[in-house]
Scaffold this active site. Structure first.
Site, PDB file in Angstrom:
ATOM      1  N   CYS A 181      -1.398  -2.316  -0.149  1.00  0.00           N
ATOM      2  CA  CYS A 181      -1.374  -1.543  -1.432  1.00  0.00           C
ATOM      3  C   CYS A 181      -2.643  -1.677  -2.016  1.00  0.00           C
ATOM      4  CB  CYS A 181      -0.179  -1.621  -2.157  1.00  0.00           C
ATOM      5  SG  CYS A 181       0.104  -0.469  -3.557  1.00  0.00           S
TER       6      CYS A 181
ATOM      7  N   HIS B  79       4.773  -1.595   1.217  1.00  0.00           N
ATOM      8  CA  HIS B  79       5.012  -3.111   0.785  1.00  0.00           C
ATOM      9  C   HIS B  79       5.916  -3.878   1.828  1.00  0.00           C
ATOM     10  CE1 HIS B  79       2.757  -3.200  -2.946  1.00  0.00           C
ATOM     11  NE2 HIS B  79       2.859  -1.965  -3.089  1.00  0.00           N
TER      12      HIS B  79
ATOM     13  N   GLU C 245       6.260  -6.908   2.159  1.00  0.00           N
ATOM     14  CA  GLU C 245       6.693  -8.077   1.364  1.00  0.00           C
ATOM     15  C   GLU C 245       8.022  -7.854   0.529  1.00  0.00           C
ATOM     16  OE1 GLU C 245       4.330  -6.191   0.499  1.00  0.00           O
ATOM     17  OE2 GLU C 245       3.923  -6.593  -1.621  1.00  0.00           O
TER      18      GLU C 245
END
Lengths: 77, 225
Positions: free
Chosen positions: B89, B197, B199
């Protein structure tokens, strides 16, 4: 020395912001607006001894992203 | 030798903790948390992550200020030496602004901030980061960004496509990215930038675990090395 750096999107790079402003102008009833591109104006106050090379370097390194943007350096006074 | 990873935090980063949790989950070792003002990074780092967020308030252009911060010179030197660098990002924006990845990330074509889970196609399953997926596989990963509209000129796009450097593509182009590109590798394959993302998809409580394979594959080979 006062410097203005005009940063604009390169021709051919889509400008979603400009398009939204264009639509808004049409929504306000303005006719004949054919295109809108939104750029950025950066004003610098620099020492008179600042070289043109240094100004160009400032633009290339930080003030503009030359992948998507063109810039023009204007010496105001 | 113990695995050493670092997560870089800039003023305005806000996904740094999630990134650290994901790395620790797969490696068992908590990464170092490095503040941007620390110009020095350890020499023996195995992995560097640039997290999402709004570094420097997105002043000038997203990622532009962070890309010119002293810590990024240290990151660039390690990237050149082959240390794996993952930018997610805002981290992706920083990597393009720093010239470590080609292209630029512009305002979403819709002008809207997009926050939802999207389908991605894995285009390249041969890299350190994507080796845990199958080529052509569809994975579901959250996106949350305003400036994710990937731009590069035609020559650059042809080149990176030809070199297999498009890692991920949006199944449905959510932000206007040219050729639907969601993630890009550098020529050596050790730097990956992506808007989605991973994560945020490493725990069933996240609603999905499709991001786990990225961290597992990248970190596993390093931990075992």
């Amino acid at each position: 020395m006062k410097i203005r750096v005009h940063v604009s999107l390169k021709p051919g790079v889509l400008d979603p912001q400009g398009r939204a402003v264009h639509h808004a102008l049409e929504g306000l009833g303005f006719e004949g607006v054919e295109d809108v591109r939104v750029g950025r104006l950066i004003e610098l106050e620099v020492a008179d001894s600042t070289s043109d090379d240094a100004l160009t370097e400032m633009c290339d390194k930080l003030l503009a992203n030359t992948v998507i943007e063109n810039y023009r350096i204007e010496k105001v006074a | 030798m113990a695995f050493r990873a670092a997560v870089i935090t800039f003023p305005g980063s806000n996904c740094d903790r999630d990134m650290a949790v994901a790395i620790e989950r797969v490696s068992g070792i908590a990464p170092m948390r490095v503040w941007h003002g620390d110009a020095h990074l350890p020499e023996d780092l195995d992995f560097i992550a640039l997290p999402g967020g709004f570094s420097y308030g997105d002043y000038l252009r997203s990622g532009a200020m962070a890309a010119n911060s002293p810590i990024m010179r240290s990151v660039a030197r390690r990237a050149e030496r082959g240390v794996p660098v993952l930018g997610v990002c805002n981290g992706f924006q920083v990597l393009t602004e720093a010239g470590l990845l080609p292209g630029a990330l512009m305002r979403n074509a819709s002008q809207n901030f997009i926050c939802r889970t999207v389908d991605l196609t894995v285009e390249n399953s041969q890299s350190l980061f994507t080796g845990g997926y199958d080529s052509g596989q569809t994975i579901r990963i959250p996106v949350a960004h305003h400036d994710g509209n990937y731009f590069a000129d035609d020559d650059t796009l042809d080149r990176i496509e030809g070199e297999g450097r498009v890692a991920f593509r949006y199944v449905e182009n959510c932000n206007g990215s040219r050729r639907g590109i969601a993630g890009v590798l550098n020529s050596a394959g050790n730097v990956l930038g992506m808007m989605p993302h991973p994560e945020r998809a490493v725990d069933p409580a996240h609603g999905g675990t499709d991001g786990l394979a990225l961290f597992e594959n990248a970190v596993k080979s390093l931990v075992e090395a």
